[in-house]
Write a protein that holds these residues in place. Structure first.
Motif, PDB file in Angstrom:
ATOM      1  N   PHE A 126       0.826  -1.207   0.000  1.00  0.00           N
ATOM      2  CA  PHE A 126       0.000   0.000   0.000  1.00  0.00           C
ATOM      3  C   PHE A 126       0.862   1.259   0.000  1.00  0.00           C
ATOM      4  O   PHE A 126       0.615   2.198  -0.756  1.00  0.00           O
ATOM      5  CB  PHE A 126      -0.915   0.000   1.235  1.00  0.00           C
ATOM      6  CG  PHE A 126      -1.820   1.196   1.308  1.00  0.00           C
ATOM      7  CD1 PHE A 126      -2.931   1.292   0.489  1.00  0.00           C
ATOM      8  CD2 PHE A 126      -1.550   2.232   2.184  1.00  0.00           C
ATOM      9  CE1 PHE A 126      -3.762   2.397   0.543  1.00  0.00           C
ATOM     10  CE2 PHE A 126      -2.373   3.347   2.253  1.00  0.00           C
ATOM     11  CZ  PHE A 126      -3.478   3.424   1.429  1.00  0.00           C
ATOM     12  N   GLN A 127       1.917   1.293   0.843  1.00  0.00           N
ATOM     13  CA  GLN A 127       2.793   2.468   0.863  1.00  0.00           C
ATOM     14  C   GLN A 127       3.489   2.647  -0.488  1.00  0.00           C
ATOM     15  O   GLN A 127       3.613   3.773  -0.989  1.00  0.00           O
ATOM     16  CB  GLN A 127       3.828   2.334   1.981  1.00  0.00           C
ATOM     17  CG  GLN A 127       3.244   2.374   3.389  1.00  0.00           C
ATOM     18  CD  GLN A 127       2.936   1.018   3.951  1.00  0.00           C
ATOM     19  OE1 GLN A 127       2.497   0.129   3.219  1.00  0.00           O
ATOM     20  NE2 GLN A 127       3.148   0.830   5.247  1.00  0.00           N
ATOM     21  N   ASN A 128       3.918   1.539  -1.090  1.00  0.00           N
ATOM     22  CA  ASN A 128       4.575   1.630  -2.399  1.00  0.00           C
ATOM     23  C   ASN A 128       3.602   2.098  -3.479  1.00  0.00           C
ATOM     24  O   ASN A 128       3.975   2.851  -4.394  1.00  0.00           O
ATOM     25  CB  ASN A 128       5.155   0.274  -2.786  1.00  0.00           C
ATOM     26  CG  ASN A 128       6.318  -0.118  -1.886  1.00  0.00           C
ATOM     27  OD1 ASN A 128       7.022   0.736  -1.359  1.00  0.00           O
ATOM     28  ND2 ASN A 128       6.521  -1.414  -1.698  1.00  0.00           N
ATOM     29  N   PHE A 129       2.339   1.659  -3.381  1.00  0.00           N
ATOM     30  CA  PHE A 129       1.334   2.096  -4.341  1.00  0.00           C
ATOM     31  C   PHE A 129       1.145   3.615  -4.274  1.00  0.00           C
ATOM     32  O   PHE A 129       1.117   4.303  -5.313  1.00  0.00           O
ATOM     33  CB  PHE A 129       0.010   1.382  -4.058  1.00  0.00           C
ATOM     34  CG  PHE A 129      -1.194   2.018  -4.690  1.00  0.00           C
ATOM     35  CD1 PHE A 129      -1.396   1.932  -6.062  1.00  0.00           C
ATOM     36  CD2 PHE A 129      -2.103   2.722  -3.920  1.00  0.00           C
ATOM     37  CE1 PHE A 129      -2.493   2.535  -6.650  1.00  0.00           C
ATOM     38  CE2 PHE A 129      -3.208   3.323  -4.500  1.00  0.00           C
ATOM     39  CZ  PHE A 129      -3.392   3.233  -5.867  1.00  0.00           C
ATOM     40  N   ARG A 188      -3.654  -3.974  -7.691  1.00  0.00           N
ATOM     41  CA  ARG A 188      -4.350  -5.206  -8.049  1.00  0.00           C
ATOM     42  C   ARG A 188      -3.929  -6.357  -7.135  1.00  0.00           C
ATOM     43  O   ARG A 188      -4.766  -7.130  -6.656  1.00  0.00           O
ATOM     44  CB  ARG A 188      -4.063  -5.546  -9.506  1.00  0.00           C
ATOM     45  CG  ARG A 188      -4.646  -6.888  -9.934  1.00  0.00           C
ATOM     46  CD  ARG A 188      -4.534  -7.079 -11.417  1.00  0.00           C
ATOM     47  NE  ARG A 188      -4.982  -8.406 -11.808  1.00  0.00           N
ATOM     48  CZ  ARG A 188      -5.244  -8.770 -13.056  1.00  0.00           C
ATOM     49  NH1 ARG A 188      -5.106  -7.886 -14.023  1.00  0.00           N
ATOM     50  NH2 ARG A 188      -5.642  -9.982 -13.328  1.00  0.00           N
ATOM     51  N   THR A 189      -2.636  -6.466  -6.858  1.00  0.00           N
ATOM     52  CA  THR A 189      -2.148  -7.528  -5.970  1.00  0.00           C
ATOM     53  C   THR A 189      -2.733  -7.375  -4.572  1.00  0.00           C
ATOM     54  O   THR A 189      -3.140  -8.357  -3.933  1.00  0.00           O
ATOM     55  CB  THR A 189      -0.617  -7.498  -5.903  1.00  0.00           C
ATOM     56  OG1 THR A 189      -0.077  -7.626  -7.225  1.00  0.00           O
ATOM     57  CG2 THR A 189      -0.084  -8.610  -5.026  1.00  0.00           C
ATOM     58  N   LEU A 190      -2.817  -6.132  -4.099  1.00  0.00           N
ATOM     59  CA  LEU A 190      -3.364  -5.877  -2.766  1.00  0.00           C
ATOM     60  C   LEU A 190      -4.833  -6.277  -2.698  1.00  0.00           C
ATOM     61  O   LEU A 190      -5.271  -6.938  -1.738  1.00  0.00           O
ATOM     62  CB  LEU A 190      -3.191  -4.394  -2.428  1.00  0.00           C
ATOM     63  CG  LEU A 190      -3.428  -3.977  -0.977  1.00  0.00           C
ATOM     64  CD1 LEU A 190      -2.422  -4.657  -0.059  1.00  0.00           C
ATOM     65  CD2 LEU A 190      -3.342  -2.465  -0.837  1.00  0.00           C
ATOM     66  N   LEU A 191      -5.616  -5.918  -3.716  1.00  0.00           N
ATOM     67  CA  LEU A 191      -7.030  -6.278  -3.733  1.00  0.00           C
ATOM     68  C   LEU A 191      -7.222  -7.785  -3.819  1.00  0.00           C
ATOM     69  O   LEU A 191      -8.119  -8.354  -3.174  1.00  0.00           O
ATOM     70  CB  LEU A 191      -7.722  -5.580  -4.908  1.00  0.00           C
ATOM     71  CG  LEU A 191      -7.840  -4.061  -4.817  1.00  0.00           C
ATOM     72  CD1 LEU A 191      -8.435  -3.495  -6.101  1.00  0.00           C
ATOM     73  CD2 LEU A 191      -8.708  -3.650  -3.632  1.00  0.00           C
TER      74      LEU A 191
END
Length: 629
Positions: A105-108, A392-395
């Motif tokens: 999330f921080q990288n996003f 997308r990976t996080l979701l």
């Protein structure tokens, strides 16, 4: 200017020069320093800075292990709520640790801020852009025109009469329902005559009949035609069937489990028989099949009762709001539009809204047609591509690892349909013309042509939204349903949901699941939690205040307030209610409600406040500065 130190006192009538919490200069300096560092954290968030996983983990651990209130002073219900809150915080910590293990999330957030959107800039003459100043001007104009439209509608006599009539009808329906409910709940005269009679002495109700003080009463009752008896001493529960046979509760539970499993197997076999070729059913077909499966299990007697209640409610509404009255209300709504159309302010405001909306839509089309290459450049930006992959990976992690490809494919198919279908674009253009004509052309909304044109647009729109693209819509709903179901199947999210359900149950419901008021919790909030939270607020530094005009210059700084002094020590509410309603239309309904809230003992104890003022006009001209208490 200096005053004697205030004293701390909490009383219904505190003495002079006393406050709830007198200023402690050393504690104030330390707390103000903590507040300034906290403000710095807020500013870091506003600047796009985010904490790493280790900082989040340490913060949640600290919050979980350091309660702001003394748990020992709480009631058992209050302690249970604190335990539930700690479970929620712990589960949230595990979610961050598991789903965001590599700080996706921080990288996003970082990669979105690093994306170069300047590649999307286009030729201003080709795109005919709307400038930032134009957008701000349009925003102010939109607020002004919206206020004009609302004023015209709300001040229209027909609209006001319509709202009043709706309120009268609602009150009449409520009064009739209340009278029927009151008559049904009223006890009989025989029941009222027995309220002062005493029950038999030394008598205890048991499932076997009344017993005295030497026997243990057994709890029992009839459930589903079977007699259930529970012995509180031994803990045994005996179930007697209509044929005289008896079973223990454990044996009945095993039988019920076996019956349920047999029913599940039977249902699976029936579903396989209905769909032997394994073809995929649409979303709507599955909803209908699920509804039929549930309703088929309901006994016919219950269905008839539910149907009877629904029909009774429909008849009640139909009698009180017949078709001719509904048609009259619709006509009066149209009449409001016609009367507003005669007002020049209405025409100007609505014309501006419609024209501006079409201007922005047209600008969007021109922009998209002239920026396909630039948009492609932005989409190829490494930072944006990386951010999209991370999101997308996080979701997908929150969806228990389920891929989003099905949703993307279904959405892409619908988008391509909309781009290729000239008829659909023409339908939206016709609908826009109909709305403009209805709202702006005087009297058109009352004409039969308006109703006929609405029916035509509705029928033609059904071709696109329920027939032509039905398959693609079903695919999208199927993909969305499967993906969101994966969210509900995720173990950590299920645990998080269970934590919140447990907190809600312990807060609002009793052991049997009934909504109840818990006075112990309210006492905890008033006597323990609220004072502790107010005390934790501590000192609140106020930013520097500056004011200047042609007559006065004023500067005040070093203002610090105390949370305990700001919160009122006494809160009182006074209510006066009057109701009058009648089942007869000849007698008017009346009601009056007055509420008075009073907040007492709101105080302040401020020390070393720096000030400067300069009175520049009039007599006398005064200038001063210094420190004040």
């Amino acid at each position: 200017m200096s005053l004697t130190n205030a004293t701390s006192e909490i009383a219904a009538h505190p003495g002079k020069n006393s406050v709830t919490h007198a200023t402690d200069r050393a504690a104030q300096a330390a707390d103000v320093d903590r507040k300034l560092r906290f403000y710095g954290v807020i500013e870091a968030f506003r600047a796009g800075k985010l904490p790493d996983n280790q900082q989040i983990d340490e913060t949640l651990k600290y919050v979980n292990s350091n309660s702001p209130v003394n748990v020992a002073e709480l009631s058992p219900d209050g302690q249970k709520l604190i335990s539930d809150s700690r479970d929620i915080i712990e589960t949230a910590r595990l979610i961050v640790k598991d789903k965001n293990a590599d700080e996706l999330f921080q990288n996003f957030i970082w990669h979105t801020t690093e994306t170069d959107f300047s590649k999307a800039k286009v030729d201003t003459d080709a795109a005919a852009p709307i400038t930032k100043d134009d957008a701000k001007k349009d925003g102010r104009q939109a607020i002004s025109n919206l206020r004009t439209l609302l004023t015209l509608v709300l001040t229209n006599s027909e609209a006001r009469k319509l709202l009043s009539d709706i309120q009268i009808i609602g009150r009449d329906l409520f009064a009739r329902g209340a009278i029927k409910a009151g008559e049904k709940a009223r006890p009989t005269h025989e029941q009222l005559a027995q309220v002062d009679d005493a029950a038999p002495s030394d008598n205890f109700a048991s499932s076997t009949g009344p017993v005295g003080t030497t026997a243990t009463p057994q709890v029992g009752g009839t459930v589903g035609g079977r007699q259930v008896t529970h012995d509180p001493k031994t803990g045994n529960t005996i179930i007697t069937h209509p044929d005289g046979t008896t079973q223990t509760a454990g044996a009945v539970g095993q039988d019920a489990k076996a019956t349920a499993q047999a029913h599940i197997d039977e249902t699976k076999a029936a579903m396989a028989a209905e769909n032997p070729d394994g073809t995929k059913r649409t979303f709507k077909e599955r909803i209908v099949a699920g509804y039929n499966s549930v309703t088929d299990r309901i006994p016919d007697e219950r269905k008839d009762q539910a149907h009877e209640h629904v029909e009774r409610a429909k008849n009640f509404i139909r009698d009180e709001f017949p078709e001719d009255r509904r048609d009259q209300f619709i006509y009066r709504l149209k009449k409001v539009i016609v009367e507003c159309q005669k007002h020049q302010d209405y025409v100007q405001a609505l014309t501006w809204f419609l024209d501006t909306f079409e201007t922005y839509i047209s600008h969007g089309k021109n922009l998209s047609s002239n920026t396909s290459g630039q948009a492609s450049d932005v989409l190829q930006d490494p930072s944006l591509r990386q951010a999209s992959t991370e999101l997308r990976t996080l979701l997908e992690r929150f969806a228990n690892g389920r891929s989003m490809e099905g949703i993307e494919d279904a959405s892409r198919a619908l988008w391509e349909d909309a781009q290729k279908d000239e008829g659909l674009r023409n339908w939206f253009r016709d609908f826009d013309d109909f709305i403009r004509k209805t709202l702006l052309e005087a009297g058109y909304v009352l004409s039969p042509q308006c109703t006929r044109r609405w029916d035509e647009l509705t029928e033609s729109g059904r071709t696109y939204f329920t027939d032509k693209y039905k398959g693609h819509m079903d695919n999208l709903f199927d993909a969305l349903g499967a993906w969101f179901k994966a969210w509900s199947d995720d173990p950590l999210l299920k645990r998080f949901s269970a934590d919140w359900k447990r907190l809600t149950k312990d807060l609002l419901f009793d052991a049997d699941g009934n909504l109840t008021f818990k006075p112990q919790l309210w006492g905890d909030i008033r006597r323990v939690i609220l004072p502790a939270v107010i005390e934790k607020v501590g000192y609140i530094p106020i930013p520097r205040i500056e004011y200047t005009d042609n007559t006065l210059d004023l500067v005040i700084e070093n203002l610090t307030l105390q949370g305990q002094n700001l919160f009122p020590n006494i809160i009182s509410m006074e209510a006066h209610n009057f109701f009058q309603f009648s089942p007869y239309k000849a007698i008017a309904d009346k009601n009056h409600h007055n509420f008075t809230f009073t907040f007492s003992q709101i105080q302040a104890d401020m020390r070393d406040v720096a000030f400067y003022f300069n009175k520049k006009n009039g007599f006398p001209k005064i200038k001063d500065s210094g420190l004040a208490d």
